[in-house]
Structures are given as structure tokens and as C-alpha cells.
Write an enzyme that holds these catalytic residues in place. Structure first.
Site, PDB file in Angstrom:
ATOM      1  N   ARG A 125      -0.188   7.744 -10.147  1.00 56.95           N
ATOM      2  CA  ARG A 125      -1.428   7.029  -9.826  1.00 56.95           C
ATOM      3  C   ARG A 125      -2.316   7.843  -8.900  1.00 56.95           C
ATOM      4  O   ARG A 125      -3.481   8.128  -9.205  1.00 56.95           O
ATOM      5  CB  ARG A 125      -1.088   5.692  -9.177  1.00 56.95           C
ATOM      6  CG  ARG A 125      -2.244   5.030  -8.425  1.00 56.95           C
ATOM      7  CD  ARG A 125      -1.706   4.148  -7.320  1.00 56.95           C
ATOM      8  NE  ARG A 125      -2.759   3.497  -6.578  1.00 56.95           N
ATOM      9  CZ  ARG A 125      -3.233   3.911  -5.404  1.00 56.95           C
ATOM     10  NH1 ARG A 125      -2.776   5.038  -4.872  1.00 56.95           N
ATOM     11  NH2 ARG A 125      -4.167   3.225  -4.768  1.00 56.95           N
ATOM     12  N   ASP A 165       3.186   6.321  -5.357  1.00 58.02           N
ATOM     13  CA  ASP A 165       3.137   6.444  -6.813  1.00 58.02           C
ATOM     14  C   ASP A 165       2.334   7.705  -7.134  1.00 58.02           C
ATOM     15  O   ASP A 165       1.108   7.688  -7.199  1.00 58.02           O
ATOM     16  CB  ASP A 165       2.476   5.203  -7.418  1.00 58.02           C
ATOM     17  CG  ASP A 165       2.474   5.207  -8.938  1.00 58.02           C
ATOM     18  OD1 ASP A 165       2.634   6.291  -9.534  1.00 58.02           O
ATOM     19  OD2 ASP A 165       2.303   4.129  -9.528  1.00 58.02           O
ATOM     20  N   HIS A 211       4.253   2.341 -10.403  1.00 62.19           N
ATOM     21  CA  HIS A 211       4.549   1.063  -9.740  1.00 62.19           C
ATOM     22  C   HIS A 211       4.127  -0.130 -10.593  1.00 62.19           C
ATOM     23  O   HIS A 211       4.530  -1.257 -10.329  1.00 62.19           O
ATOM     24  CB  HIS A 211       3.887   1.001  -8.353  1.00 62.19           C
ATOM     25  CG  HIS A 211       2.419   0.727  -8.371  1.00 62.19           C
ATOM     26  ND1 HIS A 211       1.479   1.700  -8.625  1.00 62.19           N
ATOM     27  CD2 HIS A 211       1.723  -0.414  -8.169  1.00 62.19           C
ATOM     28  CE1 HIS A 211       0.273   1.174  -8.571  1.00 62.19           C
ATOM     29  NE2 HIS A 211       0.388  -0.103  -8.296  1.00 62.19           N
ATOM     30  N   GLU A 240      -9.288   1.307  -7.810  1.00 67.30           N
ATOM     31  CA  GLU A 240      -7.969   1.174  -8.437  1.00 67.30           C
ATOM     32  C   GLU A 240      -7.718  -0.323  -8.526  1.00 67.30           C
ATOM     33  O   GLU A 240      -7.165  -0.931  -7.623  1.00 67.30           O
ATOM     34  CB  GLU A 240      -6.903   1.891  -7.590  1.00 67.30           C
ATOM     35  CG  GLU A 240      -5.589   2.083  -8.324  1.00 67.30           C
ATOM     36  CD  GLU A 240      -4.655   0.905  -8.142  1.00 67.30           C
ATOM     37  OE1 GLU A 240      -4.849  -0.115  -8.845  1.00 67.30           O
ATOM     38  OE2 GLU A 240      -3.748   0.998  -7.322  1.00 67.30           O
ATOM     39  N   GLU A 263     -18.260  -9.871  -3.821  1.00 68.67           N
ATOM     40  CA  GLU A 263     -19.248 -10.872  -4.220  1.00 68.67           C
ATOM     41  C   GLU A 263     -20.017 -11.447  -3.027  1.00 68.67           C
ATOM     42  O   GLU A 263     -21.066 -12.088  -3.213  1.00 68.67           O
ATOM     43  CB  GLU A 263     -18.565 -12.013  -4.976  1.00 68.67           C
ATOM     44  CG  GLU A 263     -17.983 -11.612  -6.331  1.00 68.67           C
ATOM     45  CD  GLU A 263     -16.597 -10.989  -6.256  1.00 68.67           C
ATOM     46  OE1 GLU A 263     -16.000 -10.751  -7.311  1.00 68.67           O
ATOM     47  OE2 GLU A 263     -16.104 -10.729  -5.135  1.00 68.67           O
ATOM     48  N   GLU A 279      -4.169 -10.478 -11.616  1.00 67.98           N
ATOM     49  CA  GLU A 279      -4.874 -10.603 -10.324  1.00 67.98           C
ATOM     50  C   GLU A 279      -6.392 -10.474 -10.461  1.00 67.98           C
ATOM     51  O   GLU A 279      -7.112 -10.627  -9.477  1.00 67.98           O
ATOM     52  CB  GLU A 279      -4.349  -9.610  -9.271  1.00 67.98           C
ATOM     53  CG  GLU A 279      -2.928  -9.926  -8.842  1.00 67.98           C
ATOM     54  CD  GLU A 279      -2.460  -9.070  -7.681  1.00 67.98           C
ATOM     55  OE1 GLU A 279      -2.933  -7.919  -7.565  1.00 67.98           O
ATOM     56  OE2 GLU A 279      -1.630  -9.564  -6.898  1.00 67.98           O
ATOM     57  N   HIS A 317       0.826  -1.210   0.000  1.00 71.90           N
ATOM     58  CA  HIS A 317       0.000   0.000   0.000  1.00 71.90           C
ATOM     59  C   HIS A 317       0.861   1.261   0.000  1.00 71.90           C
ATOM     60  O   HIS A 317       0.509   2.259  -0.604  1.00 71.90           O
ATOM     61  CB  HIS A 317      -0.950  -0.015   1.202  1.00 71.90           C
ATOM     62  CG  HIS A 317      -2.009  -1.062   1.100  1.00 71.90           C
ATOM     63  ND1 HIS A 317      -3.144  -0.893   0.338  1.00 71.90           N
ATOM     64  CD2 HIS A 317      -2.098  -2.300   1.622  1.00 71.90           C
ATOM     65  CE1 HIS A 317      -3.896  -1.972   0.419  1.00 71.90           C
ATOM     66  NE2 HIS A 317      -3.283  -2.848   1.190  1.00 71.90           N
ATOM     67  N   GLY A 375     -12.188  -2.377  -3.277  1.00 72.89           N
ATOM     68  CA  GLY A 375     -10.771  -2.623  -3.003  1.00 72.89           C
ATOM     69  C   GLY A 375     -10.129  -1.377  -2.431  1.00 72.89           C
ATOM     70  O   GLY A 375      -9.127  -0.879  -2.939  1.00 72.89           O
TER      71      GLY A 375
END
Length: 309
Positions: free
Chosen positions: A10, A7, A249, A100, A85, A109, A1, A34
Site C-alpha cells: 500500500r 503495509d 491489510h 487512501e 463535507e 466504510e 494506522h 482522510g
């Protein structure tokens, strides 16, 4: 993290796409998929969001709760631990989804699957995705020195011949920073996603490509990178991981192939790239590269298989 927060390309692009559009976020219900430390959720609150539901399945969410409380955001951000989910939201619909989700080679991933699930289940009919576009590109690069070092290392590992490892090494894409001046061809998009409408079926794909030599030079590998665009605001913002811009990154992903080609300016290499989730582990990507080149100096016809794991 920490790496992601540091970054600046980003984080600043996400911040600007949200904070510079208060008219889009004012009094809106936002879902952060996320969320990690919750940084995007805090940007949404600062832009005027009515409430943010921030979801993450990792234990970082407990630190995010502390961060929100310490910064006075805890009345505006609700954290929910679990996979998208499997969770329940206390609202039927959300107005905006921020996430992100991108990985190496854009899709590594497979977190985009969860974002699409959330969009289809909770996003209002006129809802907005941040970002809302993603494009994956490839180009040819000259990279003789690193390729040689990567392979020849195995000929003598402290006096032991491990050359049988070369085939395995060639099947592993290299995630590293590629300099823009290594590119020797034009650029070709191989995947163009509209995140407002795309489906999980779109994430396994086969795409044809054609790359034209910019000058007489070598090609030892293909390099892949992605752009993500935020087009809903007053100004279109582009988060680019291109070798021609400051590195992020995510770096770039290099696909080495056996042999090399020597091309004259204007000569073309063509083929296809097939990408799918690995059946045994959907976080991994299986990649098949087909390459065909009939040039004045040499010819190359190859099929190469990779696994990004």
C-alpha cells in the site's frame, strides 16, 4: 494506522505514484482526504507540491501536526480537523486529490463518498485523482476445510449446541487471506470505477457475473478483491489486493454460500451480485448473491444475503 503504514504494498505504491511524478506535483495545490498520520501529504511535499491541505476527522490529526513539524513539513502542510463535507478550505480549487479511501471489499466504510464530494467541490477542471481507477473482482474458490471448521464449530461449543448460529455466521463475509491456488475459476470484474468521473450513485450497484471452471474442482465460496490504478504518471502503477500477490491489510473478502458445486473444466456458474449501503448504517454493506449452476455433476441455484459490518 500502524497496520496501514506497515503495509508495504500500500504505502510504497502510493509513494512511488507521487514521488516518481514531480512534473505533476511541482507547484501544485494538493488535498489529502482522510490524511491519518499525513504520510501521503509528506510524499506530495517531497514531490514538489506548493501546499497540501490535509483533512481528517479523527484525533490522529494532532499527531500528524507534530510529525509534520518534526520533519520540517509544517510550512507546506496545513491540517484541518473535521469531515470533508463540513470543512472550509482557504482556497477555491485544488489541482490534485490524494486519498487512501479503500475499505474491505473496496467500498466498506463508504469513505469514497467523501472523496467524490471533495472532488466535485474543490478539484480544478483539469485536476488529477490519485488513484484514478478502481476495479472489484470475484472468482470461485475451493475452501472445504475452513468452511467446515467455520460452521461445524457451532455444533458443540464446550458442550452446548449452538447450531442455530450457522445461518447468522453464513451472512457474515469473511475477511481473511486467501491463497491464489484456492481459486478454481477464471476472474470476473463486477465494478469498474473511473474516480475522475464516477458518482456516489455508482457505489450502489448490481452486476452480472459468469465464472468458468478452470479444471474439475469444487466451489464453496466466491472471493472478492480489488485493484487501484495510478495512471496519470509516466508509468502506470497498480495497487492489487489479489490472492495471487503478496497480501495487504485489506486481505480478501470471502462470500460462503450454502452447499457447494462440483464443476468440470469449462462449465460455467453465473448470477449477479447486488451491493448497497445499509440504510441504517451507511458504513456497512448489504450484499445479495445470486448463483446458478447446472453442471454434469450437480446443480445449484441459490440466493444468499450478507452484511459486511
Amino acid at each position: 494506522h500502524e497496520e496501514m503504514l506497515k503495509d508495504s504494498i500500500r504505502t510504497r505504491t502510493y509513494m512511488n505514484s507521487i514521488i516518481q511524478n514531480p512534473d505533476l506535483f511541482k507547484d501544485k495545490i494538493v488535498l489529502d482526504v482522510g490524511c491519518g498520520t499525513g504520510i501521503l501529504s509528506y510524499f506530495a511535499v517531497r514531490a514538489g507540491a506548493k501546499h497540501v491541505y490535509a483533512v481528517d476527522c479523527s484525533d490522529i490529526i494532532w499527531q500528524a501536526c507534530d510529525i509534520a513539524k518534526n520533519n520540517g513539513y509544517d510550512d507546506k502542510v496545513s491540517f484541518i480537523k473535521g469531515k470533508v463535507e463540513h470543512i472550509k478550505l482557504p482556497v477555491e480549487k485544488v489541482d490534485i486529490i490524494i486519498s487512501e479511501w479503500m475499505g474491505y471489499f473496496l467500498l466498506y466504510e463508504s469513505m469514497l463518498d467523501s472523496v467524490i464530494y471533495a472532488r466535485d467541490k474543490w478539484m480544478a477542471k483539469d485536476g488529477l485523482m490519485f488513484p484514478d481507477k478502481a476495479i472489484l473482482y470475484v472468482a470461485g474458490i475451493e475452501d472445504a476445510q475452513y468452511k467446515e471448521e467455520k460452521l461445524e464449530f457451532w455444533n458443540d461449543v464446550y458442550g452446548v449446541n449452538m447450531s442455530c448460529m450457522k445461518d447468522t455466521v453464513m451472512q457474515e463475509p469473511l475477511v481473511d487471506v486467501v491463497e491464489g491456488d484456492a481459486i478454481t475459476t477464471n476472474i470476473c470484474p463486477i465494478l469498474d470505477l473511473d474516480l475522475q468521473t464516477c458518482t456516489t450513485a455508482d457505489l450502489d450497484f448490481v452486476s452480472a457475473y459468469t465464472l468458468k471452471m478452470a479444471k474439475r474442482d469444487y466451489v464453496h465460496a466466491l472471493v472478492a478483491w480489488f485493484d487501484c490504478k495510478f495512471t496519470h504518471g509516466s508509468k502506470v502503477l497498480n495497487l492489487s489486493t489479489s490472492p495471487n500477490y503478496k497480501s495487504t491489510h485489506w486481505k480478501q473478502t470471502v462470500l460462503y454460500f450454502e452447499g457447494f458445486l462440483i464443476g468440470n473444466a469449462g462449465e460455467e456458474m453465473e448470477g449477479s451480485i447486488a451491493v448497497r449501503k445499509n440504510p441504517g448504517n451507511p458504513r456497512y454493506l448489504d450484499i445479495k448473491l445470486s448463483l446458478h449452476f447446472d453442471g454434469e455433476n450437480n446443480k445449484l441455484h441459490k440466493n444468499h444475503f450478507y452484511q459486511l459490518a
